[in-house]
Write a protein that holds these residues in place. Structure first.
Motif, PDB file in Angstrom:
ATOM      1  N   CYS A 180     -46.833 -37.553  66.940  1.00 46.29           N
ATOM      2  CA  CYS A 180     -48.156 -37.278  66.676  1.00 46.29           C
ATOM      3  C   CYS A 180     -48.331 -36.467  65.671  1.00 46.29           C
ATOM      4  N   VAL A 181     -49.537 -36.537  65.023  1.00 51.15           N
ATOM      5  CA  VAL A 181     -49.973 -35.705  63.793  1.00 51.15           C
ATOM      6  C   VAL A 181     -51.121 -34.532  63.788  1.00 51.15           C
ATOM      7  N   ALA A 182     -50.971 -33.732  63.501  1.00 50.00           N
ATOM      8  CA  ALA A 182     -52.041 -32.863  63.285  1.00 50.00           C
ATOM      9  C   ALA A 182     -52.212 -32.606  61.694  1.00 50.00           C
ATOM     10  N   PHE A 183     -53.315 -33.284  61.018  1.00 46.63           N
ATOM     11  CA  PHE A 183     -53.408 -33.644  59.823  1.00 46.63           C
ATOM     12  C   PHE A 183     -54.830 -33.097  59.308  1.00 46.63           C
ATOM     13  N   SER A 184     -55.043 -32.283  58.234  1.00 48.72           N
ATOM     14  CA  SER A 184     -56.097 -31.805  57.925  1.00 48.72           C
ATOM     15  C   SER A 184     -56.103 -32.029  56.273  1.00 48.72           C
ATOM     16  N   ASN A 185     -57.419 -32.260  55.892  1.00 48.98           N
ATOM     17  CA  ASN A 185     -57.866 -32.849  54.720  1.00 48.98           C
ATOM     18  C   ASN A 185     -59.195 -32.028  54.159  1.00 48.98           C
ATOM     19  N   PRO A 186     -58.981 -30.842  53.307  1.00 51.57           N
ATOM     20  CA  PRO A 186     -57.949 -30.888  52.145  1.00 51.57           C
ATOM     21  C   PRO A 186     -56.641 -30.051  52.466  1.00 51.57           C
ATOM     22  N   CYS A 187     -56.973 -29.041  53.791  1.00 51.20           N
ATOM     23  CA  CYS A 187     -55.920 -28.137  54.253  1.00 51.20           C
ATOM     24  C   CYS A 187     -56.042 -27.742  55.401  1.00 51.20           C
ATOM     25  N   PHE A 188     -55.110 -26.906  55.893  1.00 47.22           N
ATOM     26  CA  PHE A 188     -55.156 -26.517  57.180  1.00 47.22           C
ATOM     27  C   PHE A 188     -56.089 -25.422  57.742  1.00 47.22           C
ATOM     28  N   GLU A 189     -56.562 -24.737  56.407  1.00 40.61           N
ATOM     29  CA  GLU A 189     -57.839 -23.609  56.668  1.00 40.61           C
ATOM     30  C   GLU A 189     -59.201 -24.233  57.071  1.00 40.61           C
ATOM     31  N   LEU A 190     -59.111 -25.662  56.902  1.00 41.84           N
ATOM     32  CA  LEU A 190     -60.466 -26.140  57.453  1.00 41.84           C
ATOM     33  C   LEU A 190     -60.509 -25.818  59.044  1.00 41.84           C
ATOM     34  N   TRP A 191     -59.432 -26.005  59.691  1.00 43.03           N
ATOM     35  CA  TRP A 191     -59.444 -25.635  61.204  1.00 43.03           C
ATOM     36  C   TRP A 191     -59.965 -24.358  61.194  1.00 43.03           C
ATOM     37  N   PRO A 192     -59.436 -23.211  61.231  1.00 40.41           N
ATOM     38  CA  PRO A 192     -59.935 -22.001  61.599  1.00 40.41           C
ATOM     39  C   PRO A 192     -61.358 -21.591  60.939  1.00 40.41           C
ATOM     40  N   ILE A 193     -61.779 -22.420  59.899  1.00 37.96           N
ATOM     41  CA  ILE A 193     -63.075 -22.285  59.559  1.00 37.96           C
ATOM     42  C   ILE A 193     -63.929 -22.560  60.299  1.00 37.96           C
ATOM     43  N   LEU A 194     -63.667 -23.852  60.963  1.00 39.51           N
ATOM     44  CA  LEU A 194     -64.702 -24.433  61.781  1.00 39.51           C
ATOM     45  C   LEU A 194     -64.861 -23.864  63.128  1.00 39.51           C
ATOM     46  N   HIS A 195     -64.026 -22.487  63.292  1.00 39.59           N
ATOM     47  CA  HIS A 195     -64.399 -21.854  64.500  1.00 39.59           C
ATOM     48  C   HIS A 195     -65.624 -20.738  64.355  1.00 39.59           C
ATOM     49  N   LEU A 196     -65.435 -20.585  63.009  1.00 37.89           N
ATOM     50  CA  LEU A 196     -66.452 -19.370  62.457  1.00 37.89           C
ATOM     51  C   LEU A 196     -67.804 -19.851  61.806  1.00 37.89           C
TER      52      LEU A 196
END
Length: 223
Positions: free
Chosen positions: A117-133
């Motif tokens: 399984c893959v947890a992939f972010s483009n461009p970077c992982f920081e996108l995911w916490p940003i989407l919480h905010l």
């Protein structure tokens, strides 16, 4: 010789251990991703999900290969211990990496081929916490996203303190997941799956939540 059954306390202990689910992760990053996933397991996993982080790190292809090797080891182990139940029900192996400046096509294809399984972010992982905010959909590079996260999460600094403030976002998972799904659907519609911006980290968190609930129900049924 008379045989005595195990004491109830010992039986309950064994059942609880067997009900726990192990998720193994191989990460490109040394700090940000592992700490966040460990926090997720504690909070969303109902205390029933164990996350084990592999020591091997590096570029996406290296991360995927490490995950593949670990999955092979676990398959061999659990096939010898049939009493643990269905092999794939005993563990999950995930590779976590970003696009950054990497060519990730080979890594993504290799992971799919070997059922990692893959947890992939483009461009970077920081996108995911940003989407919480905030609701975000620009095609900025990783440097801009890292600065944006710092603006909305002052305790985060990519250079000096690359830790996600989990407590500040843990109650916003649902909205973050919805936003990520919309981004991913847009990339699919454009014909550039995994294009910028997109992230599938939420799929890993969903699995932690689901496995935590299932394991908790099994443990309760065995009491």
């Amino acid at each position: 010789m008379r045989r005595f059954p195990p004491s109830p306390s010992l039986e309950r202990k064994v059942e609880r251990v067997n009900a726990r689910v192990e998720i193994v992760i191989a990460c490109e990053g040394l700090v940000t991703e592992p700490k966040y996933i460990l926090d997720c397991a504690k909070y969303y996993g109902s205390g029933m999900v164990v996350v084990r982080v592999l020591d091997k790190t590096g570029v996406p292809l290296t991360v995927v290969r490490a995950a593949i090797q670990e999955r092979k080891k676990l398959l061999a182990k659990y096939r010898k211990q049939k009493e643990l139940g269905p092999v794939d029900g005993c563990f999950r192996v995930w590779a976590i990496f970003d696009k950054d400046d990497h060519d990730v096509d080979e890594a993504l294809a290799l992971a799919k081929e070997h059922k990692v399984c893959v947890a992939f972010s483009n461009p970077c992982f920081e996108l995911w916490p940003i989407l919480h905010l905030v609701d975000y959909g620009a095609q900025d590079d990783r440097h801009i996203l890292q600065k944006l996260l710092n603006q909305h999460m002052p305790t985060y600094n990519h250079q000096s303190s690359p830790n996600i403030d989990f407590d500040s976002i843990k109650e916003h998972f649902d909205i973050a997941y919805q936003r990520a799904c919309l981004l991913n659907q847009s990339r699919d519609a454009e014909g550039c799956t995994s294009g910028r911006p997109s992230t599938t980290v939420g799929e890993l968190v969903i699995k932690i939540q689901q496995n935590g609930k299932v394991a908790a129900r099994r443990a309760a049924a065995n009491r």
